[in-house]
Enzyme design. Structure first.
Site, PDB file in Angstrom:
ATOM      1  CB  SER A   1     -24.818  37.519   1.048  1.00 21.35           C
ATOM      2  OG  SER A   1     -24.615  37.491   2.448  1.00 21.35           O
ATOM      3  CE  LYS A   2     -31.656  35.776  -1.808  1.00 18.40           C
ATOM      4  NZ  LYS A   2     -32.284  34.726  -2.621  1.00 18.40           N
ATOM      5  NE  ARG A   3     -23.185  34.278   4.257  1.00 15.75           N
ATOM      6  CZ  ARG A   3     -22.890  33.949   3.001  1.00 15.75           C
ATOM      7  NH1 ARG A   3     -23.556  32.969   2.407  1.00 15.75           N
ATOM      8  NH2 ARG A   3     -21.949  34.581   2.341  1.00 15.75           N
TER       9      ARG A   3
END
Length: 312
Positions: free
Chosen positions: A248-250
């Site tokens: 994910s972009k996290r």
């Protein structure tokens, strides 16, 4: 024979990461190996999450990796504009077409009510029970809150053959129920917008992540209801972290910006992904263009692909 038209349609809600580029690379190779047209479209329909800054950085990262496009937000093209926030009139026209056919209705259910009343469909999505399809319920709620709009889903099986996943069938009415085509905040739903865009841009082939496979029957239904031809679909396995979670972009350590800052070369990233996709026999730096001649989607495995930032 029609020329292949493929697309990569990211959401500019953060820095692009290795999982995004995995899909972008494979979609790009599918199109380039067929001598087709590559389209870049920004799915920035959600005003609360999308940022122009991320769109600019995304395009810069893709160019750095050697992934180009023939049509897109920065270069234009015959089907402009190529950002969803500029295409809302098209979504509204499609919604009005469905409404004129009598197959759209307002839904006043809150998230809490949906969670309390609807069973799971097998993943994180819940089956809509059709509460507001009954007119008296909708009338009783009118004025209390802003409604979303749902599509009346007819009974029956929707089937298609995916170039990676094989034969897929779903009874949308039983496994999903009437689904949202416009949110209660007025934003048109992804399912409607992506169909309108791909039809309007004459996209013939869609390659995307396996997580979107279950939504494809809904989109095929919308293609049929709107009188539009559907593209050929390919749903590729997802990249996952060693702990089994989807990227994910996290996870900033796997963003392209972070890898670039650490001195990782573009050819090293492309070579790593190509090796994971079974497109090359040994892990080595390679340019994206060098993979075009030998690309074959059948080489991909069906299971999720484990990646680790330490490998790069």
């Amino acid at each position: 024979m029609r020329i292949m038209r493929g697309r990569f349609a990211p959401s500019p809600t953060g820095d692009i990461h290795l999982g995004n580029i995995w899909t972008a690379l494979l979609a790009w190779l599918q199109v380039r190996s067929a001598g087709g047209v590559m389209v870049l479209r920004m799915e920035d329909l959600d005003p609360g999450r999308s940022r122009p800054l991320y769109a600019d950085r995304l395009m810069a990262d893709m160019k750095w990796l050697g992934l180009d496009w023939d049509e897109g937000p920065d270069v234009g093209g015959p089907y402009a504009p190529y950002s969803q926030h500029e295409r809302r009139d098209l979504y509204q026209a499609a919604l009005e077409q469905l409404a004129a056919d009598g197959i759209v209705y307002p839904c006043y259910c809150t998230r809490a009510e949906l969670a309390a009343s609807a069973p799971h469909s097998g993943d994180t999505e819940r089956i809509y029970s059709g509460t507001c399809r009954r007119r008296e319920v909708a009338e009783a709620c009118k004025g209390a809150r802003q409604p979303s709009l749902r599509l009346v889903v007819p009974p029956g099986i929707t089937s298609f053959t995916d170039l990676q996943a094989g034969d897929v069938s779903q009874d949308i009415s039983q496994e999903v129920g009437d689904f949202v085509v416009r949110r209660s905040d007025g934003v048109h739903a992804y399912q409607l917008a992506v169909v309108v865009d791909d039809a309007a841009m004459e996209i013939t082939h869609v390659l995307r992540g396996y997580d979107l496979l279950s939504s494809t029957p809904r989109q095929l239904l919308l293609y049929r209801l709107l009188g539009q031809p559907a593209p050929v679909f390919t749903h590729v396995p997802l990249l996952i972290a060693p702990d089994g979670h989807r990227l994910s972009k996290r996870q900033q350590d796997l963003s392209i910006a972070c890898l670039r800052a650490q001195g990782v070369k573009a050819e090293a990233i492309i070579g790593y992904l190509a090796y994971k996709a079974n497109l090359i026999d040994a892990r080595q730096p390679v340019k994206a263009a060098e993979l075009i001649a030998s690309f074959d989607v059948s080489k991909l495995q069906s299971d999720p692909v484990i990646v680790d930032s330490h490998d790069l």
